[in-house]
Enzyme design. Structure first.
Site, short mmCIF file in Angstrom:
data_model
loop_
_atom_site.label_atom_id
_atom_site.label_comp_id
_atom_site.label_asym_id
_atom_site.label_seq_id
_atom_site.Cartn_x
_atom_site.Cartn_y
_atom_site.Cartn_z
N MET A 58 -3.83 4.32 0.76
CA MET A 58 -4.27 4.84 2.06
C MET A 58 -5.38 5.86 1.93
O MET A 58 -6.16 6.06 2.87
CB MET A 58 -3.08 5.44 2.82
CG MET A 58 -2.13 4.40 3.41
SD MET A 58 -2.92 3.22 4.55
CE MET A 58 -3.51 4.31 5.85
N ILE A 77 0.84 -1.20 0.00
CA ILE A 77 0.00 0.00 0.00
C ILE A 77 0.87 1.25 0.00
O ILE A 77 1.98 1.24 0.53
CB ILE A 77 -0.96 -0.02 1.22
CG1 ILE A 77 -2.12 0.95 1.04
CG2 ILE A 77 -0.22 0.19 2.53
CD1 ILE A 77 -3.28 0.70 2.01
N CYS A 78 0.36 2.30 -0.64
CA CYS A 78 1.00 3.63 -0.59
C CYS A 78 -0.12 4.65 -0.44
O CYS A 78 -1.18 4.33 0.09
CB CYS A 78 1.88 3.87 -1.82
SG CYS A 78 0.97 4.01 -3.38
N ARG A 79 0.07 5.85 -0.92
CA ARG A 79 -0.97 6.88 -0.77
C ARG A 79 -2.17 6.60 -1.67
O ARG A 79 -3.31 6.59 -1.22
CB ARG A 79 -0.40 8.26 -1.07
CG ARG A 79 -1.40 9.38 -0.87
CD ARG A 79 -0.73 10.75 -1.05
NE ARG A 79 -1.64 11.81 -0.68
CZ ARG A 79 -2.47 12.42 -1.54
NH1 ARG A 79 -2.49 12.06 -2.80
NH2 ARG A 79 -3.28 13.38 -1.13
#
Length: 112
Positions: free
Chosen positions: A91, A63-65
């Site tokens: 996120m 996961i990232c932004r």
């Protein structure tokens, strides 16, 4: 730095297992502002140097932004023989879904 494949395995938030290994590849300031409580932090910029820290014996949910960096990391890990899946929406989607988040300094967690 990382190759990209056109068919990166992706998973929606609703399909995440309860006992997942969640790898957050955002930078330190993003992590400190807010992240999933049980996530493991390993910034994308450090991934090639620290790949041995990523478990090879289980699925890794990345996961990232918003999903672009995690897609790069997912492709890279899969090229190494890991089983990695990109978390759709990152996120931003996690926060929008009201899923639990924590910050490193105890303040109200947020996605930056």
């Amino acid at each position: 730095m990382f190759g990209s494949q056109s068919a990166t395995p992706t998973v929606d938030l609703a399909a995440l297992p309860a006992d997942l290994y969640l790898l957050d590849v955002r930078e330190d300031d993003e992590w400190q502002a807010g992240h999933a409580p049980d996530a493991v932090h390993l910034a994308l910029s450090e991934l090639t140097a620290r790949t041995e820290e990523v478990p090879a014996d289980r699925d890794v949910y990345v996961i990232c932004r918003a999903g672009a960096r995690s897609e790069q990391a997912t492709s890279y890990l899969n090229q190494l023989g890991c089983t990695a899946l990109n978390v759709a929406g990152g996120m931003l989607a996690w926060e929008a879904a009201g899923l639990p988040m924590v910050s490193e300094d105890g303040s109200q967690p947020t996605v930056v």
